[in-house]
Design a protein around this motif. Structure first.
Motif, PDB file in Angstrom:
ATOM      1  N   PHE A  77      34.611 -26.175 -37.299  1.00 42.99           N
ATOM      2  CA  PHE A  77      35.459 -25.938 -36.131  1.00 42.99           C
ATOM      3  C   PHE A  77      34.598 -25.856 -34.886  1.00 42.99           C
ATOM      4  O   PHE A  77      33.684 -25.038 -34.792  1.00 42.99           O
ATOM      5  CB  PHE A  77      36.240 -24.636 -36.307  1.00 42.99           C
ATOM      6  N   ARG A  78      34.867 -26.756 -33.926  1.00 41.59           N
ATOM      7  CA  ARG A  78      34.096 -26.785 -32.679  1.00 41.59           C
ATOM      8  C   ARG A  78      35.033 -27.089 -31.522  1.00 41.59           C
ATOM      9  O   ARG A  78      35.708 -28.117 -31.532  1.00 41.59           O
ATOM     10  CB  ARG A  78      33.011 -27.870 -32.708  1.00 41.59           C
ATOM     11  N   GLY A  79      35.068 -26.221 -30.548  1.00 43.79           N
ATOM     12  CA  GLY A  79      35.783 -26.498 -29.301  1.00 43.79           C
ATOM     13  C   GLY A  79      37.228 -26.888 -29.475  1.00 43.79           C
ATOM     14  O   GLY A  79      37.708 -27.787 -28.781  1.00 43.79           O
ATOM     15  N   GLY A  80      37.930 -26.265 -30.399  1.00 41.65           N
ATOM     16  CA  GLY A  80      39.344 -26.542 -30.575  1.00 41.65           C
ATOM     17  C   GLY A  80      39.662 -27.653 -31.553  1.00 41.65           C
ATOM     18  O   GLY A  80      40.837 -27.955 -31.790  1.00 41.65           O
ATOM     19  N   TYR A  81      38.637 -28.284 -32.159  1.00 43.63           N
ATOM     20  CA  TYR A  81      38.851 -29.361 -33.115  1.00 43.63           C
ATOM     21  C   TYR A  81      38.172 -29.043 -34.448  1.00 43.63           C
ATOM     22  O   TYR A  81      37.144 -28.359 -34.495  1.00 43.63           O
ATOM     23  CB  TYR A  81      38.273 -30.683 -32.596  1.00 43.63           C
ATOM     24  N   LEU A 136      26.590 -30.367 -28.742  1.00 42.71           N
ATOM     25  CA  LEU A 136      26.182 -29.374 -27.756  1.00 42.71           C
ATOM     26  C   LEU A 136      27.354 -28.520 -27.304  1.00 42.71           C
ATOM     27  O   LEU A 136      28.323 -29.038 -26.737  1.00 42.71           O
ATOM     28  CB  LEU A 136      25.559 -30.083 -26.545  1.00 42.71           C
ATOM     29  N   PRO A 137      27.306 -27.203 -27.535  1.00 43.89           N
ATOM     30  CA  PRO A 137      28.363 -26.330 -27.018  1.00 43.89           C
ATOM     31  C   PRO A 137      28.175 -26.088 -25.519  1.00 43.89           C
ATOM     32  O   PRO A 137      27.090 -26.335 -24.994  1.00 43.89           O
ATOM     33  CB  PRO A 137      28.164 -25.041 -27.826  1.00 43.89           C
ATOM     34  N   PRO A 138      29.218 -25.621 -24.804  1.00 46.24           N
ATOM     35  CA  PRO A 138      30.527 -25.237 -25.334  1.00 46.24           C
ATOM     36  C   PRO A 138      31.538 -26.386 -25.371  1.00 46.24           C
ATOM     37  O   PRO A 138      32.606 -26.237 -25.936  1.00 46.24           O
ATOM     38  CB  PRO A 138      30.982 -24.180 -24.349  1.00 46.24           C
ATOM     39  N   ASP A 139      31.215 -27.533 -24.764  1.00 49.65           N
ATOM     40  CA  ASP A 139      32.189 -28.626 -24.688  1.00 49.65           C
ATOM     41  C   ASP A 139      32.180 -29.517 -25.924  1.00 49.65           C
ATOM     42  O   ASP A 139      33.194 -30.155 -26.225  1.00 49.65           O
ATOM     43  CB  ASP A 139      31.923 -29.473 -23.440  1.00 49.65           C
ATOM     44  N   TYR A 140      31.026 -29.610 -26.591  1.00 51.63           N
ATOM     45  CA  TYR A 140      30.877 -30.442 -27.791  1.00 51.63           C
ATOM     46  C   TYR A 140      31.226 -31.905 -27.523  1.00 51.63           C
ATOM     47  O   TYR A 140      31.704 -32.611 -28.409  1.00 51.63           O
ATOM     48  CB  TYR A 140      31.729 -29.899 -28.937  1.00 51.63           C
ATOM     49  N   ARG A 186      21.880 -29.775 -21.760  1.00 48.68           N
ATOM     50  CA  ARG A 186      22.451 -31.131 -21.710  1.00 48.68           C
ATOM     51  C   ARG A 186      21.408 -32.213 -21.448  1.00 48.68           C
ATOM     52  O   ARG A 186      21.596 -33.373 -21.863  1.00 48.68           O
ATOM     53  CB  ARG A 186      23.544 -31.189 -20.632  1.00 48.68           C
ATOM     54  N   ASP A 187      20.309 -31.859 -20.809  1.00 40.75           N
ATOM     55  CA  ASP A 187      19.299 -32.860 -20.474  1.00 40.75           C
ATOM     56  C   ASP A 187      17.959 -32.596 -21.138  1.00 40.75           C
ATOM     57  O   ASP A 187      16.945 -33.170 -20.743  1.00 40.75           O
ATOM     58  CB  ASP A 187      19.114 -32.921 -18.948  1.00 40.75           C
ATOM     59  N   THR A 188      17.952 -31.738 -22.160  1.00 40.68           N
ATOM     60  CA  THR A 188      16.694 -31.383 -22.822  1.00 40.68           C
ATOM     61  C   THR A 188      16.906 -31.203 -24.315  1.00 40.68           C
ATOM     62  O   THR A 188      17.875 -30.576 -24.744  1.00 40.68           O
ATOM     63  CB  THR A 188      16.107 -30.077 -22.244  1.00 40.68           C
ATOM     64  N   LEU A 189      15.975 -31.743 -25.093  1.00 35.28           N
ATOM     65  CA  LEU A 189      15.975 -31.544 -26.530  1.00 35.28           C
ATOM     66  C   LEU A 189      14.693 -30.836 -26.971  1.00 35.28           C
ATOM     67  O   LEU A 189      13.647 -30.964 -26.333  1.00 35.28           O
ATOM     68  CB  LEU A 189      16.048 -32.883 -27.275  1.00 35.28           C
ATOM     69  N   LEU A 190      14.789 -30.094 -28.053  1.00 35.82           N
ATOM     70  CA  LEU A 190      13.605 -29.680 -28.792  1.00 35.82           C
ATOM     71  C   LEU A 190      13.504 -30.639 -29.970  1.00 35.82           C
ATOM     72  O   LEU A 190      14.421 -30.741 -30.789  1.00 35.82           O
ATOM     73  CB  LEU A 190      13.740 -28.237 -29.289  1.00 35.82           C
TER      74      LEU A 190
END
Length: 290
Positions: A77-81, A136-140, A186-190
């Motif tokens: 379950f993520r962001g309503g879906y 990526l939360p919160p929008d996924y 949103r613009d960075t990864l580990l």
């Protein structure tokens, strides 16, 4: 069945790393000779299995269960879906899909297909196997989708845009390797980087963790953590909570021992004061749980 177990025992007993190992050439797992050797052993084993009186009934039961439309569509379950990965006789490679809560609870849910892996494999002429998605939360709405060629451990990681149901042109991309990408923002990864075998652990897994900025080059990105050559692996990821995010670094010293560090904004790190053999579970209202 005794013949099968004897065959498997014989294969398992052969030494793996001795200097005079006659099977050392099998370490080249993609070489034609190694693949031919595996095909021959597969054929030998399958021949033994198919001669067992239980084989046909076991095979039919397993196939029927795998294709059963009434099996539970397990979901995250993520962001309503509710997100689910589904395979059946028509979608052998599978579909990554989602449904609203109301649809998920309905007798016949209407699923929205996000990625049809069979169609993608046909389009790109690749033997793609789905290995998961990190959103990526919160929008996924942005995800890192991992795809493997033929099901091997190494994966290709590509940025996926959920609203348009397509891969992001010029987005984040990690070439085929045992690397692991995780969102920091949103613009960075580990990125637990395993693209250079020289920099990996003796186990063949990532030893370094990089901070990859959008548009940057992985090999030139900042290294935020380096484990030991003798470790199992090093990994970077973030846990997102309502009170904020927790960027973390883990150093797996063995399969049963790991050090866990909190990565601070200035690049320094603080070790969580858990025993190395504790199982870290996450955060809740500012508390670290293990």
């Amino acid at each position: 069945m005794k013949k099968i177990f004897a065959l498997l025992g014989l294969l398992a007993a052969s030494p793996a790393f001795s200097a005079d190992d006659p099977y050392l050439w099998l370490e080249e797992v993609q070489s034609p000779a190694a693949l031919d050797w595996v095909r021959a052993r597969n054929a030998q084993t399958l021949d033994l299995l198919e001669k067992q009186p239980q084989y046909k009934s076991f095979y039919k039961t397993a196939l029927d269960l795998s294709n059963d439309k009434d099996r539970i569509p397990y979901a995250s379950f993520r962001g309503g879906y509710f997100y689910n990965f589904w395979q059946d006789e028509k979608h052998v490679r599978g579909m990554w899909r989602r449904a609203t809560q109301a649809e998920y609870l309905a007798k016949n849910p209407r699923w929205e297909t996000l990625l049809d892996v069979d169609a993608l494999a046909k389009k790109e002429k690749e033997n793609w196997v789905y290995k998961g998605a990190d959103c990526l939360p919160p929008d996924y709405d942005r995800c890192l989708v991992s795809l493997s060629r033929g099901g091997k451990d190494a994966v290709v990681t590509r940025e996926f845009d959920v609203p348009s149901r397509s891969f992001v042109k010029g987005g984040f991309f990690i070439p085929e390797s045992k690397s692991d990408g995780a969102w920091l923002d949103r613009d960075t990864l580990l990125v637990s980087d395993a693209t250079d075998p020289v920099l990996n652990t003796d186990s063949g897994y990532p030893r370094i963790v990089r901070r990859l900025k959008r548009g940057g080059e992985l090999a030139k990105s900042e290294i935020v953590f380096t484990g030991e050559k003798t470790d199992v692996s090093a990994r970077g990821f973030a846990i997102f909570r309502p009170e904020g995010s927790y960027p973390l670094l883990t150093r797996a010293k063995s399969f049963f021992e790991a050090e866990i560090y909190l990565l601070k904004p200035d690049g320094s790190r603080s070790k969580l004061r858990f025993p190395d053999d504790a199982s870290f579970s996450g955060f809740f209202r500012g508390y670290a749980l293990a």
